[in-house]
Design a protein around this motif. Structure first.
Motif, PDB file in Angstrom:
ATOM      1  N   SER A  64      31.683 -16.616  77.051  1.00  0.00           N
ATOM      2  CA  SER A  64      32.741 -16.640  76.046  1.00  0.00           C
ATOM      3  C   SER A  64      33.596 -15.394  76.245  1.00  0.00           C
ATOM      4  N   GLU A  65      34.624 -15.227  75.404  1.00  0.00           N
ATOM      5  CA  GLU A  65      35.498 -14.056  75.520  1.00  0.00           C
ATOM      6  C   GLU A  65      34.669 -12.779  75.534  1.00  0.00           C
ATOM      7  N   CYS A  72      30.566 -14.406  84.602  1.00  0.00           N
ATOM      8  CA  CYS A  72      31.662 -14.572  83.664  1.00  0.00           C
ATOM      9  C   CYS A  72      32.918 -13.816  84.103  1.00  0.00           C
ATOM     10  N   SER A  76      36.179 -16.571  79.652  1.00  0.00           N
ATOM     11  CA  SER A  76      35.530 -17.671  78.952  1.00  0.00           C
ATOM     12  C   SER A  76      35.352 -18.863  79.864  1.00  0.00           C
ATOM     13  N   ASP A 129      34.329 -18.228  67.316  1.00  0.00           N
ATOM     14  CA  ASP A 129      34.718 -17.699  68.623  1.00  0.00           C
ATOM     15  C   ASP A 129      33.682 -16.773  69.233  1.00  0.00           C
ATOM     16  N   PRO A 132      28.540 -18.227  71.654  1.00  0.00           N
ATOM     17  CA  PRO A 132      28.700 -18.939  72.912  1.00  0.00           C
ATOM     18  C   PRO A 132      28.360 -20.417  72.768  1.00  0.00           C
TER      19      PRO A 132
END
Lengths: 304, 262
Positions: A64-65, A72, A76, A129, A132
């Motif tokens: 995720s962000e 990663c 994301s 957000d 994950p």
């Protein structure tokens, strides 16, 4: 009138036997606290299992962000990466180890998180957000976790692969052991409580044998003669049970709620409200312990 | 009111029975003395009437009911119809006179207003008006026994059993107690009194039932403590009844007389 009479008899019995009544209260209090502690440990285990524990063994968390894991690098997880992971899971090489798997989106993750941490203030500071998305995998053989881990750890879009069961199982076995110990101590204490209640009722019956003798002669019914003694024991035990429930609530509220959840914010603890489910059970257990043991005692020591 | 049909009570198989084939009927409204030495079976008689014990054989009828057939949960109802007075009063020391008498009504669920009305009335009957608030230790023996009698009759039982009610009292006080019992009897209550007190029995001139070793050896109306029937005949009847008193035959007169003196 008869009710008022029985109540006044109970009152005088409790006053006359204060020290014994206090000891009955304390013994039932301690024994039922241990019973309740065992119950609380089980509740805590259930709380920590969360939504997925009984359904899957392995979780593949996707990027995720702001994820820093090597997989990663692209930020994301992209839909394409997710697609290929899905395909990999369905490929025969992996599928042979898997019963089935599910995708948990960020929104679903948020919903499950909210359920599990509903007692914790952390829930307010988390948004979908930050959580994950993940693939949740139900293994054919949980021991084969390594294969999944090796296959997926290095895939792009994968943050980490976790065998949740292994993480929690060690903790749970400690907690189960602790609740067994609590039940064991509770058992011994309950035996103490039963014997003490029996002795108390016996003493009480003996110290009032004049009254009961006269009651018998003037034709008082068995209920009127015996009920005050039985209720004496029951009242003492119920007070003990109430104290035990209060203690459990206080432990959940002040120790788990205030202290532990601040120390371990990522763990879901049971709320103080949940411990109140145990209270009626403890009250009923205490009352029936006292009722049965005093009934048996009276049958032997108070002829009607 | 009380009928014994061939009643035998054995406490200990190896010893002689406490009551041995007793046949006896006491009618409604009667006043009967139960006399005899200690161990003659007087208390056993009273216990059987109250269903504190079961008869080993034979039947005990109280108010027309065979007590053996009364189920245990209905025994309280039987006892409500019977008042009991003891030698040792058996008052509750921490309750005053009124509360002691009221206790007998409270435990069978009488309402407070009924208790407030009835208790002073009964205390008046036994001659204790104005002493409602005394504690038992502030009363003389005779007064304590009056409280006990008041408690026994406050629920208007049909039968009053008195087990040596004058045993702890001096002769004058005893006569006062007998006056109370007589008054209660005249109000229609059947009174059965077990006693050793020959003066009282001689004074009252009521029915006398004499027990010896569990056997009724005399049952006379308006009798004295000591038998007035010629003793020789008495002994022969004894022998016929139980076969145990054969030695009395050799020494007539003395045997009966000695019994009476005790």
């Amino acid at each position: 009138m008869r009710l008022a009479f029985i109540l006044s008899e109970i009152g005088s019995g409790l006053r006359r036997n204060v020290s014994m009544v206090v000891s009955v209260i304390l013994v039932t209090f301690v024994s039922l606290t241990f019973v309740g502690a065992a119950g609380m440990l089980q509740m805590q285990i259930n709380q920590m299992k969360g939504y997925w524990y009984d359904k899957v063994q392995v979780a593949i968390f996707l990027c995720s962000e702001g994820s820093t894991a090597p997989g990663c690098a692209t930020g994301s997880v992209t839909p394409e990466q997710q697609q290929s992971l899905n395909a990999l899971l369905e490929s025969p090489a992996v599928a042979q180890y898997i019963n089935d798997f599910q995708f948990e989106s960020k929104e679903e993750a948020y919903k499950h998180f909210k359920d599990q941490f509903s007692n914790s203030p952390i829930v307010d500071s988390v948004t979908p957000d930050q959580l994950p998305a993940s693939f949740r995998i139900n293994m054919k053989d949980p021991e084969k976790y390594q294969i999944i881990s090796e296959t997926f750890s290095s895939q792009p879009g994968v943050e980490t692969v976790i065998d949740q069961r292994q993480l929690l199982e060690r903790l749970f076995s400690v907690m189960n052991g602790a609740s067994l110990v609590a039940v064991g101590i509770a058992g011994v204490m309950i035996v103490c409580a039963i014997l003490l209640i029996a002795t108390t009722i016996r003493l009480s019956a003996f110290s009032r044998r004049r009254e009961t003798g006269i009651m018998r002669l003037v034709g008082a019914s068995k209920t009127v003669i015996q009920l005050p003694f039985i209720l004496e024991g029951v009242i003492a035990a119920v007070i003990g049970a109430a104290l035990a429930s209060g203690t459990l609530w206080a432990v959940a509220h002040f120790f788990l709620g205030d202290y532990m959840s601040r120390q371990y914010p990522d763990t879901a603890f049971i709320s103080s409200g949940q411990t109140l489910i145990l209270a009626p059970a403890l009250l009923i257990l205490g009352a029936s312990l006292a009722g049965i043991s005093s009934l048996l005692t009276l049958r032997r020591y108070l002829r009607v | 009111m009380i009928r014994f049909e061939n009643v035998t009570k054995v406490y200990d198989q190896t010893a002689r029975p406490a009551l041995d084939s007793v046949n006896l009927e006491i009618d409604r409204g009667e006043f009967a003395f139960l006399v005899g030495a200690s161990g003659s079976g007087k208390s056993t008689f009273l216990r059987l009437v109250l269903k504190e014990d079961r008869a080993t054989s034979g039947a005990v009828y109280v108010a027309g009911q065979n007590v053996a057939k009364i189920s245990s949960w209905r025994v309280p109802r039987l006892r409500r119809g019977i008042g009991v007075v003891f030698q040792d009063f058996r008052l509750l020391p921490q309750k005053n006179v009124f509360a002691n008498v009221a206790f007998a009504m409270q435990v069978i669920g009488k309402s407070r207003s009924v208790i407030r009305d009835t208790v002073p009335e009964v205390l008046k009957t036994v001659g204790l008006e104005g002493k409602e608030h005394r504690m038992p230790h502030e009363l003389s023996g005779g007064e304590q026994q009056r409280v006990a009698i008041a408690r026994a009759v406050v629920n208007r039982p049909g039968i009053l059993l008195a087990d040596e009610p004058t045993g702890n009292l001096d002769p004058t006080t005893s006569m006062g107690i007998m006056g109370v019992l007589d008054k209660i009897n005249q109000n229609g209550t059947t009174v059965v009194m077990a006693t050793h007190d020959d003066d009282i029995v001689n004074e009252m001139r009521k029915r006398v039932v004499e027990l010896k070793n569990g056997v009724v050896i005399r049952d006379e109306a308006r009798a004295l403590y000591t038998s007035m029937i010629p003793v020789v005949g008495q002994s022969r009847r004894l022998k016929d009844a139980s076969g145990r008193e054969a030695h009395d035959d050799g020494l007539p007169g003395e045997g009966r007389e000695g019994e009476a003196q005790r």
